[in-house]
Design an enzyme around this catalytic site. Structure first.
Site, mmCIF file in Angstrom:
data_model
loop_
_atom_site.group_PDB
_atom_site.id
_atom_site.type_symbol
_atom_site.label_atom_id
_atom_site.label_comp_id
_atom_site.label_asym_id
_atom_site.label_seq_id
_atom_site.Cartn_x
_atom_site.Cartn_y
_atom_site.Cartn_z
ATOM 1 N N CYS A 118 0.818 -1.228 0.000
ATOM 2 C CA CYS A 118 0.000 0.000 0.000
ATOM 3 C C CYS A 118 0.846 1.270 0.000
ATOM 4 C CB CYS A 118 -0.944 -0.009 1.193
ATOM 5 S SG CYS A 118 -1.854 -1.551 1.321
ATOM 6 N N HIS A 258 -3.518 6.852 2.801
ATOM 7 C CA HIS A 258 -3.909 5.511 2.373
ATOM 8 C C HIS A 258 -5.211 5.146 3.090
ATOM 9 C CE1 HIS A 258 -4.087 1.304 1.725
ATOM 10 N NE2 HIS A 258 -3.536 0.942 2.872
ATOM 11 N N ASN A 288 -10.041 -0.863 1.024
ATOM 12 C CA ASN A 288 -8.583 -0.722 0.899
ATOM 13 C C ASN A 288 -8.170 -1.196 -0.501
ATOM 14 O OD1 ASN A 288 -5.815 -1.042 1.003
ATOM 15 N ND2 ASN A 288 -5.804 -1.907 3.070
HETATM 16 O O1 UT7 Z 1 -3.088 -1.705 4.164
HETATM 17 C C1 UT7 Z 1 -2.907 -2.298 5.420
HETATM 18 C C2 UT7 Z 1 -3.948 -3.330 5.563
HETATM 19 N N1 UT7 Z 1 -4.498 -3.691 6.820
HETATM 20 C C3 UT7 Z 1 -5.098 -2.933 7.759
HETATM 21 O O2 UT7 Z 1 -5.098 -1.742 7.781
HETATM 22 C C4 UT7 Z 1 -5.823 -3.715 8.818
HETATM 23 C C5 UT7 Z 1 -5.861 -3.038 10.166
HETATM 24 N N2 UT7 Z 1 -6.712 -3.800 11.080
HETATM 25 C C6 UT7 Z 1 -8.042 -3.611 11.165
HETATM 26 O O3 UT7 Z 1 -8.588 -2.769 10.478
HETATM 27 C C7 UT7 Z 1 -8.815 -4.454 12.167
HETATM 28 O O4 UT7 Z 1 -7.921 -5.240 12.911
HETATM 29 C C8 UT7 Z 1 -9.878 -5.376 11.485
HETATM 30 C C9 UT7 Z 1 -11.017 -4.537 10.969
HETATM 31 C C10 UT7 Z 1 -9.247 -6.183 10.371
HETATM 32 C C11 UT7 Z 1 -10.451 -6.341 12.521
HETATM 33 O O5 UT7 Z 1 -10.978 -5.627 13.639
HETATM 34 P P1 UT7 Z 1 -10.635 -6.106 15.138
HETATM 35 O O6 UT7 Z 1 -11.367 -5.217 16.053
HETATM 36 O O7 UT7 Z 1 -9.143 -6.167 15.254
HETATM 37 O O8 UT7 Z 1 -11.313 -7.521 15.169
HETATM 38 P P2 UT7 Z 1 -10.706 -8.964 15.518
HETATM 39 O O9 UT7 Z 1 -10.018 -9.541 14.341
HETATM 40 O O10 UT7 Z 1 -9.957 -8.891 16.815
HETATM 41 O O11 UT7 Z 1 -12.027 -9.767 15.800
HETATM 42 C C12 UT7 Z 1 -12.927 -9.419 16.864
HETATM 43 C C13 UT7 Z 1 -14.110 -10.342 16.792
HETATM 44 C C14 UT7 Z 1 -13.739 -11.817 16.738
HETATM 45 O O12 UT7 Z 1 -14.695 -12.534 17.437
HETATM 46 P P3 UT7 Z 1 -14.405 -13.061 18.945
HETATM 47 O O13 UT7 Z 1 -13.193 -13.930 18.834
HETATM 48 O O14 UT7 Z 1 -14.163 -11.821 19.746
HETATM 49 O O15 UT7 Z 1 -15.656 -13.784 19.288
HETATM 50 C C15 UT7 Z 1 -13.848 -12.169 15.267
HETATM 51 O O16 UT7 Z 1 -14.134 -13.515 15.049
HETATM 52 O O17 UT7 Z 1 -14.867 -10.089 15.601
HETATM 53 C C16 UT7 Z 1 -14.995 -11.290 14.849
HETATM 54 N N3 UT7 Z 1 -14.964 -10.966 13.420
HETATM 55 C C17 UT7 Z 1 -16.053 -10.604 12.727
HETATM 56 N N4 UT7 Z 1 -17.346 -10.497 13.069
HETATM 57 C C18 UT7 Z 1 -18.205 -10.099 12.118
HETATM 58 C C19 UT7 Z 1 -13.876 -10.914 12.610
HETATM 59 N N5 UT7 Z 1 -14.246 -10.521 11.380
HETATM 60 C C20 UT7 Z 1 -15.593 -10.330 11.419
HETATM 61 C C21 UT7 Z 1 -16.536 -9.919 10.473
HETATM 62 N N6 UT7 Z 1 -17.821 -9.820 10.863
HETATM 63 N N7 UT7 Z 1 -16.194 -9.619 9.207
#
Ligand code: UT7
Length: 336
Positions: A118, A258, A288
């Site tokens: 990115c 970005h 993204n």
């Molecule tokens: O160009 C660089 C690219 N990358 C980035 O910029 C990514 C930066 N990171 C993020 O934006 C965030 O970390 C995400 C949006 C990807 C994820 O958010 P998070 O708050 O870190 O969520 P998580 O992965 O810790 O998941 C929290 C919960 C989990 O459930 P439990 O274990 O707490 O029960 C996941 O299973 O949310 C669940 N989950 C979802 N629920 C509904 C994960 N993905 C989803 C989803 N819909 N799509």
């Protein structure tokens, strides 16, 4: 700060997005998720995706044609093509070479790809600056194009919600009026944390060595760690870059970040003390789009009249590698 020997002109910018729109609600047909979950965590409502045989080369071609037209140059003027992509349709021929052929750019110039995910456009701009300021090249086409939706695991809801496809392009030339459009530029990387985002090319060992099963490559990411890294590193990096350039944030008109996560964009905005009108945000519509993200945000916001030209802007990005970088640029009338 190194002063450019020959100053640079940002002569033209263009973008292209595929027609197909996939909303957060559409994704609920693939796995358990919701518009509310995705929007509150990322700021994304929908993204564009290629279909059929369309790929990053097609998108890059459309974006390049617009940038070339805006720059008022002919393809015969281009003496280097640098393509930035982390999701090319094939490793080789490179997107740079394919773009050269598709655009009809003469074959006596170099064309190649760089991978800085990115941060690709900023890395490409830094290379263009090196080649132009040293007098090696006069006119360089930068194409930042990504087609991540073909490299995602569509069963992994934590990653596949984030990405969309798009391309952005920029024509950079030697400045003929002494004004330098790249006021400051800084690129960084930290390979020791590279495992935060990976796209392994798995392949297979020779069957004479060992029996092997087919392994499918897909984008892997530790979203939480990437988020923490970006929130910790990028706002500080951007404000340091402004200070090192001998400027105050108030002396620069816009921030074009970005588009990875709205909350990270807001953290940079807060650090610089910018109003909402000064920050270009289109993540809601495109998600993204990796390397394309910055030039897409720039060109579209000019087209929509949200970003007024004859101004200055901070471009900044971060991504796999890990890489990050920024540029303070002058945006002249007529570039898009
Ligand atoms: O160009 C660089 C690219 N990358 C980035 O910029 C990514 C930066 N990171 C993020 O934006 C965030 O970390 C995400 C949006 C990807 C994820 O958010 P998070 O708050 O870190 O969520 P998580 O992965 O810790 O998941 C929290 C919960 C989990 O459930 P439990 O274990 O707490 O029960 C996941 O299973 O949310 C669940 N989950 C979802 N629920 C509904 C994960 N993905 C989803 C989803 N819909 N799509």
């Amino acid at each position: 700060m190194i002063k450019n020997a020959i100053p640079l002109r940002i002569a033209g910018v263009g973008y292209s997005v595929p027609d197909t729109i996939v909303t957060n609600n559409d994704l609920t047909k693939l796995y358990e998720t919701s518009d509310e979950w995705i929007y509150t965590r990322t700021g994304i409502k929908e993204r564009r995706m290629v279909s059929g045989n369309q790929d990053a080369v097609d998108l890059g071609y459309e974006a390049s044609k617009k940038a070339i037209e805006k720059a008022g140059i002919s393809v015969n003027d281009i003496d280097m093509v640098i393509a930035a992509s982390s999701a090319p349709p094939r490793l080789y021929p490179t997107i740079g070479c394919l773009m050269q052929a598709k655009l009809g750019i003469p074959n006596n110039i170099p064309a190649f790809d760089i991978t800085a995910a990115c941060t690709g456009l900023i890395y490409a701009l830094s290379m263009a600056r090196a080649y132009i300021s040293s007098g090696i090249c006069k006119t360089i086409l930068l194409v930042a194009t990504d087609n991540n939706t073909r490299l995602l695991d569509w069963e992994d809801r934590s990653i596949s919600i984030l990405f969309g496809d798009a391309a952005g392009a920029m024509v950079v030339t030697a400045s003929d009026d002494g004004q330098d459009d790249v006021i400051a530029l800084d690129i960084r990387s930290d390979g020791s944390i590279g495992d935060m985002i990976e796209f392994p090319l798995l392949g297979q060992n020779c069957p004479l060595v060992e029996p092997c099963e087919e392994r499918k490559s897909k984008i892997q990411m530790n979203g939480k760690e990437v988020y923490k890294f970006a929130a910790r590193t990028v706002p500080q990096f951007v404000s340091d870059m402004v200070e090192k350039a001998g400027l105050k944030p108030s002396e620069i008109d816009y921030l074009v970040p970005h588009q990875a996560n709205l909350r990270i964009i807001q953290a940079i905005q807060e650090r610089l003390g910018y109003s909402d009108e000064q920050v270009v945000v289109n993540i809601e519509k495109y998600g993204n789009t990796s390397a394309a993200s910055i030039p897409l945000a720039l060109a579209e916001s000019v087209e929509q009249g949200k970003l007024k030209l004859n101004s200055t802007a901070i471009l900044c990005g971060f991504g796999a590698g890990m890489t990050w970088g920024g540029a303070i640029v002058r945006l002249r009338e007529g570039i898009c």
